[in-house]
Design an enzyme around this catalytic site. Structure first.
Site: not given
Ligand code: ADP
Ligand code: CIR
Length: 362
Positions: A126, A272, A226, A274, A314, A230, A309, A281
């Protein structure tokens, strides 16, 4: 995420049963590192959308377990509060030069990273994007969110064709069971993120939030979580190159159609710090029962420049030895390099996994 009528993170008071302090929180370190005069001067400044340094640090102040603890309310904040954000960004990404972009899919190996096809459950890449001339999630108004959502939905309808063609679904009015299913199936963002809550990014929930997806849910775009956008490419299995190729096509189409905010130094502007730079990501859900049981699992991932994660994104937990493993750096690497970091890192972790499994079986 809750609406403003139900503020905070579900606790009666944000601090009453707050998780314990992360002494490594980047926000605390870099706020403390400012000299007194600079800090005082910065605390008195306001961006044109009225964002302050106090607001930038509120998430980590009320969520003591934050890893980073800071957000920006608009693009201007990164320049106005540069003495705070600059070193924090440089430390997170390990980089302080100018962002470079490269979406050339031919640079991604055609060799499968998981030849047996047994370890990688799914792959997802993403990027985050925000429009020029709008505040970021903490400062955006309800009207602005709706404007962006309408513009986004019209763009998806007109520009995404062929395998990318699909529909946009606003969260407002969506059946609760449908929403929950989308979240549980990893397609949609969660509701109630306490880190976003306290910085005001969940205001007016669910107005303006929505999800576009194509017929087989391999091309998706979230609006107004956020980040305003996305852009997501995902599918079952471990074909990283195919996932990247689809994402690159989606980004190229949306880049032509919408005026996204880019910063000369920080690349894509995101709320953010990061996510700055590529805002990318690239992750796999991967089974690592042996490697994940090692006491140095986190260190191993860190050395490979990877983040770990849980299975629901997250701040979630693993289930059945399956982890979400992704590139940590998003700034100071091109999009191709971000994906290659993940590719090489996963390759190495799977080698170690196989060695450990063979030893255990011997
Ligand atoms: P972001 O990736 O946008 O930073 P999150 O970590 O909250 O946000 O992930 C968003 C959703 O994407 C979650 O439901 C997570 O399980 C899903 N997700 C992330 N990576 C994968 C993957 N490789 N395969 C399937 N689902 C994924
Ligand atoms: C934090 O500070 O933990 C949250 N605001 C998320 C920060 C971004 N995520 C990350 O670095 N894994």
């Amino acid at each position: 995420m809750q609406t403003q009528a139900h503020p905070s993170n579900g606790h009666s008071s944000p601090m009453s049963d707050s998780p314990s302090l992360n002494p490594q929180m980047l926000m605390l370190k870099h706020l403390a590192a400012l000299d007194q005069r600079t800090r005082h001067e910065l605390l008195q400044k306001r961006t044109s959308s009225n964002f302050t340094l106090g607001m930038a640090v509120i998430s980590g102040t009320l969520n003591l377990d934050s890893g980073v603890g800071a957000y920006a309310g608009d693009a201007e904040a990164y320049d106005m509060f540069e003495p705070f954000f600059g070193p924090l960004i440089a430390e997170y990404h390990g980089f302080s030069g100018n962002h470079v972009t490269d979406f050339d899919v031919t640079k991604i190996p055609t060799d499968p990273v998981d030849p047996t096809g047994e370890a990688i459950v799914s792959t997802r890449i993403r990027v985050g994007r925000n429009l020029k001339n709008y505040p970021l999630a903490p400062m955006i108004s309800k009207e602005q969110r709706l404007e962006i959502m309408e513009r986004a939905a019209a763009t998806f309808k007109e520009k995404f064709t062929g395998d990318l063609a699909g529909d946009f679904y606003p969260l407002e009015g969506m059946d609760e069971s449908v929403r929950e299913q989308l979240v549980n199936d990893h397609f949609l963002f969660k509701q109630g993120d306490r880190f976003l809550e306290v910085v005001g990014a969940n205001h007016d929930w669910p107005s303006g939030r929505g999800i576009f997806h194509n017929a087989d849910k391999t091309a998706l775009v979230w609006t107004n979580e956020e980040d305003q956008f996305r852009i997501i490419s995902m599918q079952k299995g471990g074909d990283i190159r195919q996932v990247f190729d689809r994402l690159a096509r989606m980004v190229a189409i949306l880049n032509d159609a919408l005026p996204f905010a880019y910063h000369e130094k920080y690349g894509a502007i995101t709320s953010c710090p990061t996510n700055l730079g590529t805002a990318m990501r690239a992750s796999v859900h991967v089974k690592l029962p042996f490697v994940s049981a090692r006491p140095d699992f986190k260190q191993l991932a860190q050395d490979l420049k990877l983040s770990i994660r849980g299975i629901h994104g997250e701040h979630s937990e693993s289930e059945g030895g399956v982890y979400d493993i992704s590139n940590k750096r998003r700034l100071g690497v091109s999009e191709v390099e971000a994906v290659l970091t993940m590719y090489e890192g996963i390759k190495r972790l799977l080698e170690i996994e196989r060695e450990m499994a063979a030893k255990a079986a011997a």
